[in-house]
Write a protein that holds these residues in place. Sequence first.
Motif, mmCIF file in Angstrom:
data_model
loop_
_atom_site.group_PDB
_atom_site.id
_atom_site.type_symbol
_atom_site.label_atom_id
_atom_site.label_comp_id
_atom_site.label_asym_id
_atom_site.label_seq_id
_atom_site.Cartn_x
_atom_site.Cartn_y
_atom_site.Cartn_z
ATOM 1 N N UNK A 218 -1.238 5.427 -92.146
ATOM 2 C CA UNK A 218 -1.469 6.643 -91.374
ATOM 3 C C UNK A 218 -2.782 6.492 -90.611
ATOM 4 N N UNK A 219 -2.696 6.537 -89.287
ATOM 5 C CA UNK A 219 -3.874 6.298 -88.459
ATOM 6 C C UNK A 219 -3.730 7.034 -87.134
ATOM 7 N N UNK A 220 -4.853 7.313 -86.457
ATOM 8 C CA UNK A 220 -4.792 8.014 -85.162
ATOM 9 C C UNK A 220 -4.010 7.245 -84.100
ATOM 10 N N UNK A 221 -3.894 5.930 -84.274
ATOM 11 C CA UNK A 221 -3.215 5.107 -83.262
ATOM 12 C C UNK A 221 -1.697 5.053 -83.449
ATOM 13 N N UNK A 222 -1.167 5.747 -84.450
ATOM 14 C CA UNK A 222 0.277 5.711 -84.684
ATOM 15 C C UNK A 222 1.078 6.200 -83.479
ATOM 16 N N UNK A 223 0.475 7.031 -82.656
ATOM 17 C CA UNK A 223 1.201 7.623 -81.531
ATOM 18 C C UNK A 223 1.015 6.866 -80.220
ATOM 19 N N UNK A 224 0.432 5.671 -80.249
ATOM 20 C CA UNK A 224 0.049 5.006 -79.005
ATOM 21 C C UNK A 224 1.238 4.701 -78.098
ATOM 22 N N UNK A 225 2.345 4.255 -78.654
ATOM 23 C CA UNK A 225 3.515 3.961 -77.827
ATOM 24 C C UNK A 225 4.119 5.248 -77.290
ATOM 25 N N UNK A 226 4.247 6.248 -78.149
ATOM 26 C CA UNK A 226 4.847 7.510 -77.709
ATOM 27 C C UNK A 226 3.968 8.209 -76.678
ATOM 28 N N UNK A 227 2.687 8.193 -76.880
ATOM 29 C CA UNK A 227 1.781 8.879 -75.959
ATOM 30 C C UNK A 227 1.928 8.328 -74.539
ATOM 31 N N UNK A 228 1.927 7.020 -74.421
ATOM 32 C CA UNK A 228 2.068 6.395 -73.101
ATOM 33 C C UNK A 228 3.454 6.666 -72.516
ATOM 34 N N UNK A 229 4.478 6.602 -73.371
ATOM 35 C CA UNK A 229 5.841 6.849 -72.921
ATOM 36 C C UNK A 229 5.988 8.269 -72.384
ATOM 37 N N UNK A 230 5.461 9.244 -73.114
ATOM 38 C CA UNK A 230 5.594 10.639 -72.684
ATOM 39 C C UNK A 230 4.852 10.897 -71.384
ATOM 40 N N UNK A 231 3.666 10.331 -71.232
ATOM 41 C CA UNK A 231 2.900 10.534 -70.004
ATOM 42 C C UNK A 231 3.665 10.005 -68.798
ATOM 43 N N UNK A 232 4.236 8.819 -68.938
ATOM 44 C CA UNK A 232 4.972 8.227 -67.824
ATOM 45 C C UNK A 232 6.283 8.964 -67.569
ATOM 46 N N UNK A 233 6.955 9.372 -68.652
ATOM 47 C CA UNK A 233 8.223 10.091 -68.510
ATOM 48 C C UNK A 233 7.998 11.415 -67.775
ATOM 49 N N UNK A 234 6.998 12.167 -68.201
ATOM 50 C CA UNK A 234 6.722 13.461 -67.579
ATOM 51 C C UNK A 234 6.349 13.296 -66.112
ATOM 52 N N UNK A 235 5.582 12.259 -65.800
ATOM 53 C CA UNK A 235 5.181 12.022 -64.413
ATOM 54 C C UNK A 235 6.392 11.684 -63.543
ATOM 55 N N UNK A 236 7.309 10.862 -64.082
ATOM 56 C CA UNK A 236 8.513 10.500 -63.337
ATOM 57 C C UNK A 236 9.430 11.706 -63.142
ATOM 58 N N UNK A 237 9.575 12.519 -64.193
ATOM 59 C CA UNK A 237 10.420 13.714 -64.088
ATOM 60 C C UNK A 237 9.856 14.687 -63.057
ATOM 61 N N UNK A 238 8.547 14.812 -63.016
ATOM 62 C CA UNK A 238 7.906 15.684 -62.027
ATOM 63 C C UNK A 238 8.139 15.152 -60.615
ATOM 64 N N UNK A 239 8.015 13.840 -60.466
ATOM 65 C CA UNK A 239 8.250 13.204 -59.167
ATOM 66 C C UNK A 239 9.697 13.422 -58.719
ATOM 67 N N UNK A 240 10.639 13.253 -59.654
ATOM 68 C CA UNK A 240 12.061 13.412 -59.331
ATOM 69 C C UNK A 240 12.375 14.838 -58.909
ATOM 70 N N UNK A 241 11.719 15.797 -59.546
ATOM 71 C CA UNK A 241 11.976 17.204 -59.246
ATOM 72 C C UNK A 241 11.540 17.581 -57.831
ATOM 73 N N UNK A 242 10.646 16.802 -57.252
ATOM 74 C CA UNK A 242 10.117 17.115 -55.917
ATOM 75 C C UNK A 242 10.998 16.607 -54.789
ATOM 76 N N UNK A 243 11.978 15.723 -55.105
ATOM 77 C CA UNK A 243 12.888 15.261 -54.061
ATOM 78 C C UNK A 243 13.867 16.382 -53.717
ATOM 79 N N UNK A 244 14.051 16.675 -52.437
ATOM 80 C CA UNK A 244 14.949 17.783 -52.070
ATOM 81 C C UNK A 244 16.415 17.494 -52.364
ATOM 82 N N UNK A 245 16.827 16.219 -52.233
ATOM 83 C CA UNK A 245 18.226 15.879 -52.486
ATOM 84 C C UNK A 245 18.470 15.703 -53.983
ATOM 85 N N UNK A 246 19.583 16.240 -54.444
ATOM 86 C CA UNK A 246 19.993 16.112 -55.847
ATOM 87 C C UNK A 246 21.379 15.471 -55.873
ATOM 88 N N UNK A 247 21.452 14.155 -55.748
ATOM 89 C CA UNK A 247 22.759 13.489 -55.656
ATOM 90 C C UNK A 247 23.602 13.675 -56.913
#
Length: 384
Positions: A218-247
């Motif tokens: 049990x250590x503070x670094x246990x979340x290192x993979x998830x933390x990076x994954x969530x940051x990138x996922x949320x950023x991509x989802x936000x970017x996708x939401x800004x495109x006007x076309x929804x194919x």
Amino acid sequence: MTKSHSSTCMKTKNIIFAIIAVMATMIATSCSDKSSRETADGDNIFEEAVFIKGSPKGDGQMSVTVVNPWDSTGVLAEYLLTNPGTTPATTQEGQTRLQLPMKRLIVYSAVHAALLAELGYADAIVGVADAAYIKTPAIVERLADGRITDIGSSMEPSLEKIISLKPDGILISPFQNAGHGVVDKAGVPVIECADYMETTPLGRAEWSKFYAMLVEGIAPTNDRIFKESREQYDALAKKAAEFPDKPKVITELQNNGTWMMPGGESYAGRLLMDAGATYPFAGNKSPGSIPMNYEKAFMAAQDADFWLVKSFGEEMTLDDIAGNHPLNKRIWAYANKGIYYANTARSNLFEETPFHPERLLRDYVAIFHHTGDSLRYYTPILSR
């Protein structure tokens, strides 16, 4: 009634009211204390996952509960994780102690083997099941030189090999109303890996925190993979939401007249919508796949802009798509060259994306919105 009798009654009532008031205060204080203790000692460290809960117990210990995915009111397993050098707390009834870090693990799934290797703990794996499906280089190398033992099929593993490896634990994905076969006779702690039942990409990805605890404590670094994954996922989802076309997007191929479509509340369905796609079956709130007859699916899918399919070992062509069903050529994605496929024998889609959904989301966003980013898993089907 005499004056003295009335006075006695009043005194009695006052005493009763006083006792009730004191008891109410004691109960309120007790509840308040209990509530504060539960908040301080029982915070769930998992924010996205719903089938696992982790409560820090202080002094390097963690209580982990795996919720029964098929009955969320029930419990699949309970563990007490204990760091080295920690005075072990008493386990509760039904709770299994896992002494950390676990240095000798048998892993049934290529997904979990790949994650442990990414965490830097491939050497903690002493045995794997279904070795033929593993493509992670660190695991393949250790299988070749004997550092990792192939225990056979996950359906019929070798009990003799399991016992001889003297594992600290066995990571197994559970199935509804099923035991673990010969493993139940091995006398080894079973780690219930129910992450595949999560219905959101980030919910499944967050289980990486639990698996990290097993091998590194049990250590503070246990979340290192998830933390990076969530940051990138949320950023991509936000970017996708800004495109006007929804194919409009559909997935996979029919088989014997049945087309399995992801439900609107499923892992796969959510990924499509987070990528800024219009998904024709989003209104179906199933958390799993929806079996549909071909004609019904075709009516909703015929004007799809993109079509995502998977293969194993074979390069796909438009002729393969046309040969799957005569009406496939009438789907707009076929005529418009909007069909993309992932060869899962060649890519690590299945091994990587459970704990890195942002990698699959990046492919989706690139395909649906023509961002020009290189694709990791998918390639367009252009030829016959």
